[in-house]
Motif scaffolding. Structure first.
Motif, PDB file in Angstrom:
ATOM      1  N   GLY A 155       0.816  -1.198   0.000  1.00 45.82           N
ATOM      2  CA  GLY A 155       0.000   0.000   0.000  1.00 45.82           C
ATOM      3  C   GLY A 155       0.851   1.250   0.000  1.00 45.82           C
ATOM      4  N   ALA A 156       0.167   2.394   0.041  1.00 45.15           N
ATOM      5  CA  ALA A 156       0.831   3.678  -0.177  1.00 45.15           C
ATOM      6  C   ALA A 156       1.836   4.036   0.911  1.00 45.15           C
ATOM      7  CB  ALA A 156      -0.224   4.775  -0.274  1.00 45.15           C
ATOM      8  N   ASP A 157       1.703   3.455   2.110  1.00 45.49           N
ATOM      9  CA  ASP A 157       2.562   3.910   3.207  1.00 45.49           C
ATOM     10  C   ASP A 157       3.756   3.000   3.476  1.00 45.49           C
ATOM     11  OD1 ASP A 157       3.153   5.842   5.207  1.00 45.49           O
ATOM     12  OD2 ASP A 157       2.498   4.415   6.727  1.00 45.49           O
ATOM     13  N   HIS A 158       3.811   1.828   2.867  1.00 44.40           N
ATOM     14  CA  HIS A 158       4.899   0.900   3.129  1.00 44.40           C
ATOM     15  C   HIS A 158       5.795   0.776   1.900  1.00 44.40           C
ATOM     16  CE1 HIS A 158       2.182  -0.306   6.413  1.00 44.40           C
ATOM     17  NE2 HIS A 158       3.295  -0.636   7.039  1.00 44.40           N
ATOM     18  N   ILE A 159       7.092   0.949   2.125  1.00 45.02           N
ATOM     19  CA  ILE A 159       8.066   0.902   1.038  1.00 45.02           C
ATOM     20  C   ILE A 159       9.114  -0.147   1.375  1.00 45.02           C
ATOM     21  CG2 ILE A 159       9.779   2.220  -0.267  1.00 45.02           C
ATOM     22  CD1 ILE A 159       8.257   4.754   0.491  1.00 45.02           C
ATOM     23  N   HIS A 160       9.479  -0.949   0.371  1.00 49.57           N
ATOM     24  CA  HIS A 160      10.513  -1.950   0.543  1.00 49.57           C
ATOM     25  C   HIS A 160      11.788  -1.485  -0.150  1.00 49.57           C
ATOM     26  CE1 HIS A 160       7.965  -5.634   1.801  1.00 49.57           C
ATOM     27  NE2 HIS A 160       7.259  -4.535   1.998  1.00 49.57           N
ATOM     28  N   ALA A 161      12.922  -1.932   0.361  1.00 47.59           N
ATOM     29  CA  ALA A 161      14.221  -1.500  -0.161  1.00 47.59           C
ATOM     30  C   ALA A 161      14.581  -2.289  -1.416  1.00 47.59           C
ATOM     31  CB  ALA A 161      15.294  -1.657   0.899  1.00 47.59           C
ATOM     32  N   ARG A 162      13.745  -2.152  -2.412  1.00 49.32           N
ATOM     33  CA  ARG A 162      14.024  -2.728  -3.720  1.00 49.32           C
ATOM     34  C   ARG A 162      13.332  -1.884  -4.772  1.00 49.32           C
ATOM     35  NH1 ARG A 162      10.835  -7.016  -1.241  1.00 49.32           N
ATOM     36  NH2 ARG A 162       8.663  -6.897  -1.952  1.00 49.32           N
ATOM     37  N   LEU A 163      13.888  -1.896  -5.970  1.00 51.89           N
ATOM     38  CA  LEU A 163      13.364  -1.040  -7.025  1.00 51.89           C
ATOM     39  C   LEU A 163      12.142  -1.672  -7.677  1.00 51.89           C
ATOM     40  CD1 LEU A 163      16.169   0.164  -6.517  1.00 51.89           C
ATOM     41  CD2 LEU A 163      16.384   0.539  -8.979  1.00 51.89           C
ATOM     42  N   ALA A 164      11.191  -0.838  -8.049  1.00 57.90           N
ATOM     43  CA  ALA A 164      10.029  -1.273  -8.817  1.00 57.90           C
ATOM     44  C   ALA A 164      10.302  -0.920 -10.272  1.00 57.90           C
ATOM     45  CB  ALA A 164       8.766  -0.575  -8.321  1.00 57.90           C
ATOM     46  N   GLY A 165      10.605  -1.910 -11.076  1.00 62.83           N
ATOM     47  CA  GLY A 165      10.993  -1.624 -12.461  1.00 62.83           C
ATOM     48  C   GLY A 165      12.478  -1.310 -12.542  1.00 62.83           C
ATOM     49  N   GLU A 166      12.877  -0.755 -13.665  1.00 62.67           N
ATOM     50  CA  GLU A 166      14.294  -0.505 -13.904  1.00 62.67           C
ATOM     51  C   GLU A 166      14.763   0.798 -13.265  1.00 62.67           C
ATOM     52  OE1 GLU A 166      16.083  -1.668 -17.781  1.00 62.67           O
ATOM     53  OE2 GLU A 166      14.004  -1.667 -18.479  1.00 62.67           O
ATOM     54  N   ASN A 167      16.061   0.845 -13.021  1.00 66.27           N
ATOM     55  CA  ASN A 167      16.697   2.087 -12.617  1.00 66.27           C
ATOM     56  C   ASN A 167      16.525   3.104 -13.752  1.00 66.27           C
ATOM     57  OD1 ASN A 167      18.353   3.746 -10.988  1.00 66.27           O
ATOM     58  ND2 ASN A 167      20.171   3.136 -12.123  1.00 66.27           N
ATOM     59  N   CYS A 168      16.081   4.305 -13.431  1.00 67.85           N
ATOM     60  CA  CYS A 168      15.769   5.316 -14.462  1.00 67.85           C
ATOM     61  C   CYS A 168      17.077   5.954 -14.952  1.00 67.85           C
ATOM     62  CB  CYS A 168      14.816   6.362 -13.885  1.00 67.85           C
ATOM     63  SG  CYS A 168      14.163   7.520 -15.105  1.00 67.85           S
ATOM     64  N   TYR A 169      17.805   5.196 -15.767  1.00 68.50           N
ATOM     65  CA  TYR A 169      19.162   5.563 -16.160  1.00 68.50           C
ATOM     66  C   TYR A 169      19.408   5.123 -17.592  1.00 68.50           C
ATOM     67  CZ  TYR A 169      24.331   5.634 -15.872  1.00 68.50           C
ATOM     68  OH  TYR A 169      25.667   5.878 -16.079  1.00 68.50           O
ATOM     69  N   GLY A 170      20.082   5.973 -18.375  1.00 70.80           N
ATOM     70  CA  GLY A 170      20.482   5.598 -19.721  1.00 70.80           C
ATOM     71  C   GLY A 170      19.296   5.269 -20.617  1.00 70.80           C
ATOM     72  N   GLU A 171      19.354   4.099 -21.254  1.00 71.41           N
ATOM     73  CA  GLU A 171      18.276   3.678 -22.158  1.00 71.41           C
ATOM     74  C   GLU A 171      16.950   3.521 -21.428  1.00 71.41           C
ATOM     75  OE1 GLU A 171      18.277   3.473 -25.312  1.00 71.41           O
ATOM     76  OE2 GLU A 171      20.385   3.372 -25.922  1.00 71.41           O
ATOM     77  N   ALA A 172      17.009   3.056 -20.164  1.00 72.51           N
ATOM     78  CA  ALA A 172      15.774   2.913 -19.396  1.00 72.51           C
ATOM     79  C   ALA A 172      15.137   4.272 -19.131  1.00 72.51           C
ATOM     80  CB  ALA A 172      16.057   2.193 -18.078  1.00 72.51           C
ATOM     81  N   LYS A 173      15.958   5.286 -18.884  1.00 71.50           N
ATOM     82  CA  LYS A 173      15.429   6.634 -18.700  1.00 71.50           C
ATOM     83  C   LYS A 173      14.760   7.118 -19.982  1.00 71.50           C
ATOM     84  CE  LYS A 173      17.872  10.031 -16.736  1.00 71.50           C
ATOM     85  NZ  LYS A 173      18.802  11.185 -16.551  1.00 71.50           N
ATOM     86  N   PHE A 174      15.411   6.893 -21.116  1.00 73.06           N
ATOM     87  CA  PHE A 174      14.824   7.360 -22.371  1.00 73.06           C
ATOM     88  C   PHE A 174      13.529   6.614 -22.687  1.00 73.06           C
ATOM     89  CE2 PHE A 174      14.550   7.462 -27.094  1.00 73.06           C
ATOM     90  CZ  PHE A 174      14.268   8.824 -27.198  1.00 73.06           C
ATOM     91  N   ALA A 175      13.450   5.331 -22.308  1.00 72.24           N
ATOM     92  CA  ALA A 175      12.198   4.596 -22.487  1.00 72.24           C
ATOM     93  C   ALA A 175      11.082   5.229 -21.665  1.00 72.24           C
ATOM     94  CB  ALA A 175      12.382   3.131 -22.095  1.00 72.24           C
ATOM     95  N   ARG A 176      11.412   5.658 -20.441  1.00 67.14           N
ATOM     96  CA  ARG A 176      10.427   6.352 -19.604  1.00 67.14           C
ATOM     97  C   ARG A 176      10.012   7.672 -20.246  1.00 67.14           C
ATOM     98  NH1 ARG A 176      10.899   5.491 -14.019  1.00 67.14           N
ATOM     99  NH2 ARG A 176       9.243   7.051 -13.830  1.00 67.14           N
ATOM    100  N   ILE A 177      10.972   8.391 -20.795  1.00 70.96           N
ATOM    101  CA  ILE A 177      10.669   9.660 -21.469  1.00 70.96           C
ATOM    102  C   ILE A 177       9.755   9.417 -22.666  1.00 70.96           C
ATOM    103  CG2 ILE A 177      11.665  11.515 -22.870  1.00 70.96           C
ATOM    104  CD1 ILE A 177      14.123  11.381 -21.006  1.00 70.96           C
ATOM    105  N   SER A 178      10.062   8.382 -23.444  1.00 70.78           N
ATOM    106  CA  SER A 178       9.243   8.065 -24.615  1.00 70.78           C
ATOM    107  C   SER A 178       7.811   7.749 -24.210  1.00 70.78           C
ATOM    108  CB  SER A 178       9.857   6.881 -25.377  1.00 70.78           C
ATOM    109  OG  SER A 178      11.151   7.203 -25.860  1.00 70.78           O
ATOM    110  N   ASP A 179       7.648   6.985 -23.131  1.00 70.30           N
ATOM    111  CA  ASP A 179       6.304   6.667 -22.643  1.00 70.30           C
ATOM    112  C   ASP A 179       5.590   7.931 -22.164  1.00 70.30           C
ATOM    113  OD1 ASP A 179       6.739   4.001 -23.168  1.00 70.30           O
ATOM    114  OD2 ASP A 179       7.231   3.469 -21.097  1.00 70.30           O
TER     115      ASP A 179
END
Length: 239
Positions: A155-179
């Protein structure tokens, strides 16, 4: 830096200015500073784990782990395996105050203001965590943010120490920008896009833009930019 010339008034439907954050707008990286800021104010004993953070950094340098794994390890060591957003949010706000007060390039702020005045929609795209980037972006008057997301399975208040999806870096960042562009019905043909970054990993974003600016660039980007026809500026110490 001289503000890039404005596109013709009868030209593009959309104007977008895309900014990297760490060492582009900020004077230095913000990720490690945020983790230490949280540890010092929340659980100071975690600072004793900094040697393990150093070992994780060495493992990354030796290519034994990737950036995604490195970030998760450091977050777990200095913040915790699982934590509440409501507990971390005030620390994210105080860290954002600190970064904005002492850690920004004045020339970057000038350019952000100039782009805003020229009618550009401001997009911050960074590999740093949404957890604190959103607070910095609000203080800068940024319109939209793309950043690395953390796992929130409970839920909205609990966060785990792991990434959801890819690190927003390099090609992955540009994929996010494209979306993001697609979600906002923005095409390159109907837009005028500016991009600012200090690092060669943002080559996809810079190459896509109509105007690309290498800001206080890293060594590799400083070599690449002239070959690509990208403007090079040094924002250190300029007002």
């Amino acid at each position: 830096m001289e503000t890039p010339s404005a596109p013709p008034a009868t030209g593009p439907v959309h104007r977008v200015a895309m900014y990297d954050m760490d060492r582009t707008i900020t004077r230095s990286g913000t990720y490690s500073g945020f983790l230490i800021h949280v540890a010092r104010r929340r659980q100071p004993w975690r600072l004793l784990l900094l040697p393990l953070v150093g070992l994780a950094g060495l493992a990354y340098a030796l290519r034994l782990i990737d950036r995604t794994r490195l970030k998760a390890i450091n977050l777990r060591l200095l913040v915790g395996k699982r934590f509440r957003r409501s507990e971390i949010a005030p620390l994210a706000e105080s860290y954002a105050d600190r970064v904005v007060a002492r850690g920004l390039h004045p020339a970057a702020l000038d350019q952000i203001a100039a782009d805003r005045a020229a009618g550009y929609r401001l997009l911050l795209a960074t590999a740093s965590f949404h957890l604190y980037v959103d607070a910095i972006a609000r203080r800068l008057g940024i319109d939209d943010v793309l950043a690395t997301q953390l796992d929130e399975p409970d839920g909205a208040d609990h966060i785990h120490a792991r990434l959801a999806g890819e690190n927003c870096y390099g090609e992955a960042k540009f994929a996010r920008i494209s979306d993001w562009l697609a979600d906002n019905d923005i095409t390159r043909e109907e837009a005028h896009i500016r991009a600012y970054s200090d690092h060669v990993s943002d080559h996809p974003m810079l190459h896509f833009a109509h105007e690309a600016v290498a800001t206080t660039p890293s060594r590799k980007l400083k070599k690449l930019a002239p070959r690509m026809g990208w403007q090079v500026v040094d924002w250190r110490g300029r007002r």
